[in-house]
Design an enzyme around this catalytic site. Structure first.
Site, PDB file in Angstrom:
ATOM      1  CG  HIS A  95     -20.793  17.082  25.878  1.00 42.91           C
ATOM      2  ND1 HIS A  95     -21.625  17.631  25.223  1.00 42.91           N
ATOM      3  CD2 HIS A  95     -20.301  15.993  25.340  1.00 42.91           C
ATOM      4  CE1 HIS A  95     -21.752  17.192  24.096  1.00 42.91           C
ATOM      5  NE2 HIS A  95     -20.663  16.007  24.003  1.00 42.91           N
ATOM      6  CE1 TYR A 135     -17.790  22.681  30.308  1.00 37.06           C
ATOM      7  CE2 TYR A 135     -16.057  21.088  30.264  1.00 37.06           C
ATOM      8  CZ  TYR A 135     -17.241  21.484  30.053  1.00 37.06           C
ATOM      9  OH  TYR A 135     -18.389  20.360  29.915  1.00 37.06           O
ATOM     10  NE  ARG A 156     -23.251  20.369  28.311  1.00 43.71           N
ATOM     11  CZ  ARG A 156     -21.946  20.567  28.909  1.00 43.71           C
ATOM     12  NH1 ARG A 156     -21.818  19.855  30.022  1.00 43.71           N
ATOM     13  NH2 ARG A 156     -21.330  21.267  28.268  1.00 43.71           N
TER      14      ARG A 156
END
Length: 409
Positions: free
Chosen positions: A279, A288, A275
């Site tokens: 998200h 992160y 990805r």
């Protein structure tokens, strides 16, 4: 021209993963799956690339519109175009797709317009499109719930096709594609779906797009082994595929659909992809993920990989530059039309929530009637202002005293 970027450890495929088209766009032979590419002529390859490129442009427009306050939320799918384009191209038009909330290429490829897609994310439509018209169910935001829906539908397909011989199943049989992500693989719904599908050899293909991150949780935390290996525990086959290789995705999905279609039972496909964006637009991946990881995955981009293959094989036509320019222009046109459509929705309101209760089932249902009664009572309590609290005798915790019936997504 710079040397092609080599895959780093971050992009290393699990042992045994199927890859036909490498990062430089060179096709390699695989005795088991290469024969399934025979039906991919130049027209089909061009359509695959067109879907990938135009979806990526519309996808970027969705993020821009949300940042400008025109959409309530957007779920980016950039980086996963190869996995989706390959899988979609391998299905028949009669096959059913049960998406999550990130299958934009599936939607566009099945004829859903960008306007219909954005209606859902603006909140002016409950679904955006009619499932029957596109053989594409509405997006499911409840994690993994669609795997149950797909399995149940596959059960219905099997019952409808009871008594068909092998030849008819091969010609006319349908399959259901159950989409989910690596994060959703930890949900009980996936386990229950696979148990049931295996028990009855249902015509369902479980399609996991492992994009490495379940929001901020890495795939290495989700599972210690490739997710495809879980299929063995249920008694059917699982295959890990390079999800950034659209040709491998096509071949493996064509094989898996053939297995499910002809009565051999379910199959699990794990598309090993990435990805690129957040998200959702409510997320910040810089919290992160590292830039090095993102750069490594950029070196195995599915769109660039397929473009290199089309150029090397003349599959883009006699004037490849003209073909790619045409596709880029089409993407810009779709994005502009999508923006115009969203801006024209100003003032549009979603249908009253009361009506939702009336369309859950074809016939009245006592539990739904109870929930609607509670909703109306709760709503009436705020008629004179939100400080008045719920009216009447309705339990604030909800019908049957259930405070958390809907769960959290």
């Amino acid at each position: 021209m710079s040397e092609p970027q080599q895959p780093s450890q971050a992009t290393t495929l699990p042992a045994g993963a199927v890859q036909l088209l490498d990062a430089e766009g060179t096709l390699h032979e695989d005795a088991r799956f290469t024969p399934y590419l025979a039906d991919l002529d130049h027209t089909a390859l061009q359509r695959m690339y067109r879907l990938m490129a135009t979806e990526r442009r519309v996808d970027a427009e969705g993020t821009a519109l949300q940042r400008q306050g025109q959409l309530a939320l957007w779920v980016p799918a950039i980086g996963q175009e190869g996995a989706q384009a390959g899988a979609l191209s391998a299905l028949r038009d009669a096959d059913w797709i049960f998406p999550t909330y990130r299958e934009h290429l599936f939607a566009l490829g099945r004829g859903v317009t960008p306007r219909q897609l954005f209606e859902l994310f603006r909140g002016v439509s409950h679904a955006g499109w009619t499932a029957e018209e596109h053989r594409l169910q509405p997006y499911t935001l409840v994690l993994a719930a669609q795997t149950l829906h797909a399995t149940g539908y596959a059960w219905g397909i099997q019952r409808d096709q009871a008594g068909w011989d092998a030849d008819r199943l091969q010609r006319e049989g349908q399959v259901a594609l159950a989409c989910f992500g690596d994060g959703a693989s930890s949900e009980g719904d996936v386990h229950e779906s696979m148990v049931f599908a295996a028990s009855y050899d249902l015509p369902v293909v479980f399609f996991c797009q492992n994009n490495q991150w379940a929001i901020s949780v890495p795939a290495t935390t989700q599972t210690r082994v490739p997710l495809a290996q879980r299929a063995a525990g249920y008694g059917f086959e699982g295959v890990t595929v390079d999800g950034n290789d659209p040709l491998a995705m096509y071949a493996v999905t064509a094989w898996a659909a053939e297995q499910a279609r002809t009565g051999a039972g379910p199959v699990l496909i794990e598309a090993h992809t990435f990805r690129v964006g957040a998200h959702t637009t409510a997320d910040d991946p810089t919290k992160y993920r590292t830039r090095d990881e993102e750069a490594a995955w950029a070196g195995v981009d599915p769109l660039e990989r397929l473009e290199a293959y089309l150029r090397a094989t003349d599959a883009a036509g006699e004037e490849p530059d003209a073909f790619f320019a045409e596709v880029a222009a089409e993407g810009e046109e779709l994005a502009a039309a999508a923006r115009e459509a969203v801006l024209s929705m100003t003032g549009d309101a979603i249908a009253p929530l009361d009506e939702v209760f009336d369309t859950v089932y074809a016939e009245p249902h006592p539990l739904v009637a109870e929930e609607k009664a509670w909703h109306l009572a709760w709503q009436a309590g705020f008629a004179d202002g939100p400080d008045d609290g719920p009216a009447g005798t309705a339990d604030p915790a909800g019908p049957n005293g259930s405070a958390g019936r809907g769960g959290a997504a």
